[in-house]
Design an enzyme around this catalytic site. Structure first.
Site, mmCIF file in Angstrom:
data_model
loop_
_atom_site.group_PDB
_atom_site.id
_atom_site.type_symbol
_atom_site.label_atom_id
_atom_site.label_comp_id
_atom_site.label_asym_id
_atom_site.label_seq_id
_atom_site.Cartn_x
_atom_site.Cartn_y
_atom_site.Cartn_z
ATOM 1 N N MET A 1 24.381 5.297 0.728
ATOM 2 C CA MET A 1 23.719 6.184 -0.219
ATOM 3 C C MET A 1 23.672 7.612 0.326
ATOM 4 O O MET A 1 23.855 8.581 -0.415
ATOM 5 C CB MET A 1 22.306 5.653 -0.495
ATOM 6 C CG MET A 1 21.537 6.425 -1.529
ATOM 7 S SD MET A 1 22.413 6.516 -3.084
ATOM 8 C CE MET A 1 21.681 5.179 -3.991
ATOM 9 N N GLU B 1 4.892 -6.292 12.940
ATOM 10 C CA GLU B 1 3.823 -6.150 11.950
ATOM 11 C C GLU B 1 4.286 -5.497 10.652
ATOM 12 O O GLU B 1 3.714 -5.732 9.590
ATOM 13 C CB GLU B 1 2.647 -5.357 12.524
ATOM 14 C CG GLU B 1 1.843 -6.112 13.589
ATOM 15 C CD GLU B 1 2.382 -5.931 14.990
ATOM 16 O OE1 GLU B 1 3.516 -5.423 15.141
ATOM 17 O OE2 GLU B 1 1.676 -6.306 15.945
ATOM 18 N N LYS C 1 -14.015 -5.801 17.192
ATOM 19 C CA LYS C 1 -14.035 -7.138 17.786
ATOM 20 C C LYS C 1 -15.443 -7.730 17.838
ATOM 21 O O LYS C 1 -15.627 -8.918 17.591
ATOM 22 C CB LYS C 1 -13.424 -7.090 19.188
ATOM 23 C CG LYS C 1 -13.221 -8.485 19.758
ATOM 24 C CD LYS C 1 -12.346 -8.496 20.991
ATOM 25 C CE LYS C 1 -12.116 -9.932 21.447
ATOM 26 N NZ LYS C 1 -11.306 -9.988 22.677
ATOM 27 N N PHE D 1 -8.837 1.069 25.082
ATOM 28 C CA PHE D 1 -7.532 0.410 25.077
ATOM 29 C C PHE D 1 -7.173 -0.073 23.671
ATOM 30 O O PHE D 1 -7.970 -0.724 23.016
ATOM 31 C CB PHE D 1 -7.551 -0.778 26.049
ATOM 32 C CG PHE D 1 -6.272 -1.553 26.043
ATOM 33 C CD1 PHE D 1 -5.083 -0.957 26.451
ATOM 34 C CD2 PHE D 1 -6.231 -2.876 25.596
ATOM 35 C CE1 PHE D 1 -3.890 -1.657 26.431
ATOM 36 C CE2 PHE D 1 -5.035 -3.578 25.568
ATOM 37 C CZ PHE D 1 -3.858 -2.972 25.993
ATOM 38 N N GLN D 2 -5.998 0.294 23.238
ATOM 39 C CA GLN D 2 -5.482 -0.062 21.912
ATOM 40 C C GLN D 2 -6.405 0.394 20.777
ATOM 41 O O GLN D 2 -6.550 -0.286 19.770
ATOM 42 C CB GLN D 2 -5.198 -1.561 21.813
ATOM 43 C CG GLN D 2 -4.068 -1.956 22.767
ATOM 44 C CD GLN D 2 -3.444 -3.289 22.461
ATOM 45 O OE1 GLN D 2 -4.112 -4.223 22.055
ATOM 46 N NE2 GLN D 2 -2.132 -3.383 22.661
HETATM 47 C C1 LIG Z 1 17.592 4.856 -3.833
HETATM 48 C C2 LIG Z 1 16.652 4.882 -4.986
HETATM 49 C C3 LIG Z 1 17.108 5.242 -6.237
HETATM 50 C C4 LIG Z 1 16.251 5.219 -7.346
HETATM 51 N N1 LIG Z 1 16.768 5.491 -8.586
HETATM 52 C C5 LIG Z 1 16.006 5.248 -9.678
HETATM 53 C C6 LIG Z 1 16.550 5.316 -11.005
HETATM 54 O O1 LIG Z 1 17.722 5.626 -11.201
HETATM 55 N N2 LIG Z 1 15.746 5.021 -12.048
HETATM 56 C C7 LIG Z 1 14.434 4.652 -11.874
HETATM 57 O O2 LIG Z 1 13.772 4.346 -12.856
HETATM 58 N N3 LIG Z 1 13.891 4.623 -10.660
HETATM 59 C C8 LIG Z 1 14.642 4.892 -9.553
HETATM 60 N N4 LIG Z 1 14.086 4.777 -8.308
HETATM 61 C C9 LIG Z 1 12.656 4.393 -8.202
HETATM 62 C C10 LIG Z 1 11.730 5.581 -8.318
HETATM 63 O O3 LIG Z 1 11.672 6.230 -7.079
HETATM 64 C C11 LIG Z 1 10.305 5.115 -8.723
HETATM 65 O O4 LIG Z 1 9.841 4.164 -7.802
HETATM 66 C C12 LIG Z 1 10.264 4.476 -10.086
HETATM 67 O O5 LIG Z 1 11.003 5.223 -11.025
HETATM 68 C C13 LIG Z 1 8.823 4.356 -10.565
HETATM 69 O O6 LIG Z 1 8.734 3.380 -11.546
HETATM 70 P P1 LIG Z 1 7.588 3.347 -12.629
HETATM 71 O O7 LIG Z 1 7.539 4.623 -13.362
HETATM 72 O O8 LIG Z 1 7.786 2.104 -13.380
HETATM 73 O O9 LIG Z 1 6.236 3.347 -11.792
HETATM 74 P P2 LIG Z 1 5.510 2.345 -10.817
HETATM 75 O O10 LIG Z 1 5.557 2.921 -9.449
HETATM 76 O O11 LIG Z 1 5.897 0.954 -10.999
HETATM 77 O O12 LIG Z 1 4.026 2.608 -11.317
HETATM 78 C C14 LIG Z 1 3.416 1.806 -12.245
HETATM 79 C C15 LIG Z 1 2.616 2.615 -13.253
HETATM 80 O O13 LIG Z 1 1.957 1.666 -14.076
HETATM 81 C C16 LIG Z 1 0.572 1.899 -14.057
HETATM 82 N N5 LIG Z 1 -0.139 0.633 -14.138
HETATM 83 C C17 LIG Z 1 -0.446 -0.237 -13.151
HETATM 84 N N6 LIG Z 1 -1.138 -1.277 -13.640
HETATM 85 C C18 LIG Z 1 -1.274 -1.070 -14.960
HETATM 86 C C19 LIG Z 1 -1.897 -1.788 -16.006
HETATM 87 N N7 LIG Z 1 -2.562 -2.934 -15.810
HETATM 88 N N8 LIG Z 1 -1.851 -1.262 -17.264
HETATM 89 C C20 LIG Z 1 -1.228 -0.074 -17.489
HETATM 90 N N9 LIG Z 1 -0.625 0.638 -16.542
HETATM 91 C C21 LIG Z 1 -0.633 0.149 -15.281
HETATM 92 C C22 LIG Z 1 0.295 2.643 -12.787
HETATM 93 O O14 LIG Z 1 -0.893 3.405 -12.905
HETATM 94 C C23 LIG Z 1 1.553 3.504 -12.653
HETATM 95 O O15 LIG Z 1 1.428 4.701 -13.373
HETATM 96 C C24 LIG Z 1 14.904 4.858 -7.185
HETATM 97 C C25 LIG Z 1 14.439 4.540 -5.911
HETATM 98 C C26 LIG Z 1 15.291 4.527 -4.827
HETATM 99 C C27 LIG Z 1 14.749 4.148 -3.493
HETATM 100 C C1 LIG Z 2 13.301 3.653 6.700
HETATM 101 C C2 LIG Z 2 14.261 4.536 6.006
HETATM 102 N N1 LIG Z 2 14.971 5.449 6.706
HETATM 103 C C3 LIG Z 2 15.860 6.242 6.061
HETATM 104 C C4 LIG Z 2 16.046 6.148 4.716
HETATM 105 C C5 LIG Z 2 17.052 7.066 3.997
HETATM 106 N N2 LIG Z 2 18.127 6.248 3.416
HETATM 107 C C6 LIG Z 2 18.144 5.931 2.114
HETATM 108 S S1 LIG Z 2 19.431 4.970 1.697
HETATM 109 C C7 LIG Z 2 20.027 4.997 3.262
HETATM 110 C C8 LIG Z 2 21.285 4.263 3.620
HETATM 111 C C9 LIG Z 2 21.154 2.801 3.553
HETATM 112 O O1 LIG Z 2 22.287 2.208 4.128
HETATM 113 P P1 LIG Z 2 22.644 0.692 3.873
HETATM 114 O O2 LIG Z 2 21.451 -0.153 4.111
HETATM 115 O O3 LIG Z 2 23.857 0.356 4.656
HETATM 116 O O4 LIG Z 2 22.918 0.642 2.337
HETATM 117 P P2 LIG Z 2 24.153 1.252 1.470
HETATM 118 O O5 LIG Z 2 23.656 2.525 0.878
HETATM 119 O O6 LIG Z 2 25.287 1.442 2.390
HETATM 120 O O7 LIG Z 2 24.384 0.212 0.445
HETATM 121 C C10 LIG Z 2 19.217 5.764 4.088
HETATM 122 C C11 LIG Z 2 19.460 6.027 5.516
HETATM 123 C C12 LIG Z 2 15.271 5.207 4.029
HETATM 124 N N3 LIG Z 2 15.345 5.069 2.705
HETATM 125 N N4 LIG Z 2 14.409 4.394 4.697
#
Ligand SMILES: Cc1cc2nc3c(=O)[nH]c(=O)nc-3n(C[C@H](O)[C@H](O)[C@H](O)COP(=O)(O)OP(=O)(O)OC[C@H]3O[C@@H](n4cnc5c(N)ncnc54)[C@H](O)[C@@H]3O)c2cc1C
Ligand SMILES: Cc1ncc(C[n+]2csc(CCOP(=O)(O)OP(=O)(O)O)c2C)c(N)n1
Ligand SMILES: [Mg+2]
Lengths: 581, 166
Positions: A478, A51, A163, A113-114
């Site tokens: 990472m 799911e 249900k 159940f469930q």
């Molecule tokens: C491993 C990892 C590394 C990351 N590194 C980075 C990084 O280096 N740089 C980076 O930028 N991010 C990074 N992120 C992502 C970060 O965590 C955030 O998800 C991201 O920065 C949020 O993007 P955003 O500000 O565009 O917001 P979003 O989450 O896309 O939010 C959208 C915004 O727009 C608004 N909005 C929605 N609809 C409308 C509309 N119709 N009109 C006006 N506004 C609207 C919402 O209210 C909200 O405030 C990383 C994530 C991971 C998992």
């Molecule tokens: C469900 C979940 N568990 C744990 C994490 C923490 N986490 C972030 S990146 C990462 C490693 C990902 O490994 P891989 O998919 O091999 O990617 P790589 O960084 O090696 O490119 C982990 C464990 C996460 N983001 N999501």
């Protein structure tokens, strides 16, 4: 008037909403609904293998198409399994409607159940949810669910359906329009604020445009491009906003934030006017908040008032939808023939070009071992930069964001807010269903791919040929990178001593598998894989195991405190930063 | 940054679960609730909820925005920003024996309270007023005399012609 069962009504409502695909998994509480699905052909059901994947696939479908994703799960474990997928959509504001089965109303609260309290469990990760207790309210509730999910700041909405509600009969009437006295998103920006913002924007000597997922969610890319080009200002996108402005255009300075480019982060740090559009000042973007854009006056356009001045105080807030507000700004500028300060802008661009010349995305190439960045560059070439790219979470995600230059919105699909490993594969399946004629690739890692592998089976059944680009470094890369930098290389639980033979695994599921070990074979393998139009191909690239993602701002650092590559001494992160992610 | 006390009055749909959405919001976002009181209004489809919280300006701004964002919230007002009255109901069971008995009655009268129930050893007193008036009453009577205190939490309404309606 004909009487219909709740189950039949539900399916009629979905049809009425133009739902093309329903991603789901059956069980006792939803048997009646499945029976209603059996008797029609309008709404196609995709039977996933877990799911969570139903929610991710619906999410990927939505991000690619702009339409809401729709999920159907049974009560109890069905809905709890979906929670990670729902939370993923919630964090990135993705419109989604989830129908969950529930035990009959008479048994609710009896530990039947469930039975789980689906409304309670999902409350913190949905935009809204409903428990249907009266079948005559079902159609209206479904209508409300779609309306709430898709308007304002979008998000997932769950409808919990006992249900007995699916069995009870009533007259069917689907409301054409719905009005909620308690819910009324602001679309049009305040004219006075827009006027003030335009004046500030045109007075800028060192302007910067910073845009995010809101531009994509609102299909505001055309207005953003027009305004940016009218002004001639530099623009950066968040991870969620990539593609809203063409990455190959000169005005684009790359992604910003923790793994953003040097020029994007330096320009943020040095700007005097910041124009933030549909972005939420996430901590991965701002770094140390006290030192964020220290010299800038800030305009912030966002549809959600709670996004404004949440992390960073702004000077001119504008609540409204991106296309409306930007169109109004363009009109003011054109009508009054306003012009930016050309001389100042020229100076600013020269400064930015100096930063750009540092080439912060350069990396040491190799003839011996496959560099992960190189794979993405070749992927970009092999697909002419046109493929829809989904990704999982980790280093590979950052490399995909940095080296695949997205030129159009909805081309880049990843989990930014929750960072859910396992998202990429089912999301790719959803995107492929939305756009069967486009190339779809899932950039993943050896860790992430194993979280939703079972969906290879669904992809076989529904013939969704996706190319899986596995950047296999044997590590949870990472996390290993953070252990290298901040825990003196104590690699605790980040190395996989055992990994499956992904080629055989792909074959076992009825797909094509390829293992690529030499840099010289990368391009050929990609071309071969994309030539197999109707097959899912699993490309297992054995990459440099200890490659790191650069540039990097350690958590808690400021935007001008970037580490550019291995040569930079790795200062341990700031004390306050150690608690951040 | 000063942590001021704010009384926020909310008009919301009288739906099952609406109250949990508010409570959930506060715990999930780490805001504190000093008190909360809720009941349906003259229009049975609506509930009125009064919430006392504290925080600096920025936190209160976020609280107000986050509350407004809840789909069930129709309207709200921060009563601390307008002229308003605030009332709380308190029921106190006190010891009332010997000399204490007359003294307790006298104090209740001074504070405008009523004795609702009398036994040979106790009084049950009803008092309404602002929170600080109720605090003062509790301070005025002997500590040992207090057997039980029940407070409703604050409710409030803006003064003048302004009314919070759907
Ligand atoms: C491993 C990892 C590394 C990351 N590194 C980075 C990084 O280096 N740089 C980076 O930028 N991010 C990074 N992120 C992502 C970060 O965590 C955030 O998800 C991201 O920065 C949020 O993007 P955003 O500000 O565009 O917001 P979003 O989450 O896309 O939010 C959208 C915004 O727009 C608004 N909005 C929605 N609809 C409308 C509309 N119709 N009109 C006006 N506004 C609207 C919402 O209210 C909200 O405030 C990383 C994530 C991971 C998992
Ligand atoms: C469900 C979940 N568990 C744990 C994490 C923490 N986490 C972030 S990146 C990462 C490693 C990902 O490994 P891989 O998919 O091999 O990617 P790589 O960084 O090696 O490119 C982990 C464990 C996460 N983001 N999501
Ligand atoms: Mg890995």
């Amino acid at each position: 008037m004909e009487l219909l069962t709740g189950a039949e009504i539900l399916i009629r409502c979905l049809k009425e909403e133009g739902v093309e695909y329903l991603f789901g998994y059956p069980g006792g509480a939803v048997l009646h609904i499945y029976d209603a699905i059996y008797n029609q052909e309008d709404v196609k059901h995709v039977l996933v293998r877990h799911e969570q994947a139903a929610a991710h696939a619906a999410d990927g479908y939505s991000r690619a198409s702009g339409k809401p994703g729709v999920v159907l799960v049974t009560s109890g474990p069905g809905v709890t399994n979906a929670v990670t997928g729902i939370a993923t959509a919630y964090m990135d504001s993705i419109p989604m409607v989830i129908i969950s089965g529930q035990v009959p109303t008479a048994l609710i609260g009896n530990d039947a159940f469930q039975e789980v309290d689906a409304v309670g469990i999902t409350r913190p990760c949905v935009k809204h949810n409903f428990l249907v207790k009266d079948v005559t309210k079902l159609a209206e509730t479904v209508k409300k669910a779609f309306y709430i999910a898709t308007t304002g700041r979008p998000g997932p909405v769950l409808v919990d359906l006992p249900k007995d509600m699916t069995i009870a009969k009533t007259e069917y009437h689907y409301p054409k329009k719905i009005k909620l006295r308690s819910y009324n998103p602001t679309i049009k920006g305040h004219a006075g604020q827009i006027r003030k913002a335009v004046d500030l924007i045109l007075s800028a000597k060192r302007p910067m445009i910073y845009t995010g997922g809101g531009v994509i969610l609102s299909d505001g890319s055309p207005e953003l491009v027009e305004l940016t080009q009218l002004l001639g200002y530099p623009i950066t996108n968040t991870l969620m906003g990539l593609g809203a402005y063409p990455a190959t255009d000169r005005q684009f300075v790359g992604m910003l934030g923790m793994h953003g480019t040097y020029e994007a982060n330096m320009a943020m740090h040095g700007c005097d006017v910041l124009i933030a559009v549909g972005a939420r000042f996430d901590d991965r973007v701002t770094g140390k908040v006290d030192n964020f854009c220290p010299t800038a006056k800030i305009v912030h356009v966002d549809i959600d008032p709670s996004s404004i001045s949440k992390n960073v105080q702004v000077d001119i807030p504008i609540v409204g939808s991106v296309p409306n507000v930007l169109r109004a700004m363009i009109n003011v500028i054109r009508d009054e023939k306003l012009k930016p300060d050309a001389e100042a802008l020229d100076r600013w661009w020269r400064q930015i070009d100096e930063w750009r010349a540092i080439k912060s995305l350069s990396y040491r190439s190799s003839d011996e071992v496959i560099k992960p960045q190189y794979v993405i560059q070749k992927l970009y070439q092999a697909t002419n930069g046109k493929a829809i790219i989904t990704s999982d979470v980790g280093q590979h995600q950052m490399w995909a964001a940095q080296y695949y230059h997205f030129d159009r919105p909805r081309q880049w699909i990843n989990s930014g807010g929750l960072g859910t490993m396992g998202f990429g594969l089912p999301a790719a399946m959803g995107a492929k269903l939305a756009f069967p004629d486009q190339d779809v690739a899932c950039v993943t890692g050896d860790g992430s791919i194993q979280m939703m592998l079972q969906e290879l089976s669904t992809m076989k059944q529904y013939r969704t040929p996706v190319k899986i680009v596995n950047l296999n470094n044997h590590y949870l890369g990472m996390v290993r990178q953070w252990q290298e930098f901040f825990y003196q290389k104590r690699y605790c639980m980040t190395y996989f001593e055992s990994l499956p033979d992904f080629v055989k695994l792909a074959e076992a599921y009825g797909h094509v598998g390829m293992r690529i070990e030499k840099p010289g074979d990368v391009e050929g393998a990609l071309r071969e894989a994309f030539a197999l139009k109707d097959r899912t191909v699993f490309l297992d690239f054995l990459t440099d195991q200890e490659e790191n993602v650069f540039p990097m701002i350690p958590s808690g650092g400021s935007q001008n405190e970037m580490l550019l590559a291995e040569r930079d001494e790795m200062v341990s992160t700031h004390d306050e930063g150690m608690v951040l992610l | 940054m000063n942590n001021n006390r704010h009384v926020i009055s909310i008009l919301m749909e009288n739906e099952a679960g609406a109250l949990s959405r508010v409570a959930n919001l506060f715990s999930a976002r780490g805001y504190n609730i000093e008190s909360l009181s809720v009941a349906p209004t003259d229009d049975p489809t609506l509930s009125r909820l009064t919430l006392v919280t504290c925080g600096n300006e920025q936190i209160i701004e976020q609280i107000v925005k986050q509350l407004n964002k809840l789909v069930d919230v129709v309207k709200l007002i921060d009563l601390s920003e307008t002229e308003a009255i605030e009332r709380e109901l308190m029921l106190v069971k006190t010891r009332a024996m010997g000399e204490q008995r007359a003294e307790m009655k006298r104090l209740a009268d001074i504070f405008g309270g009523h004795v609702l129930d009398v036994t040979e050893a106790t009084y049950t007193i009803e008092l309404t007023g602002t929170g600080s008036k109720l605090d003062n009453f509790l301070r005025a009577i002997e500590k040992d005399a207090i057997l039980e205190v029940v407070r409703s939490g604050a409710t409030g309404i803006a003064l003048g012609q302004k009314a919070l309606r759907a």
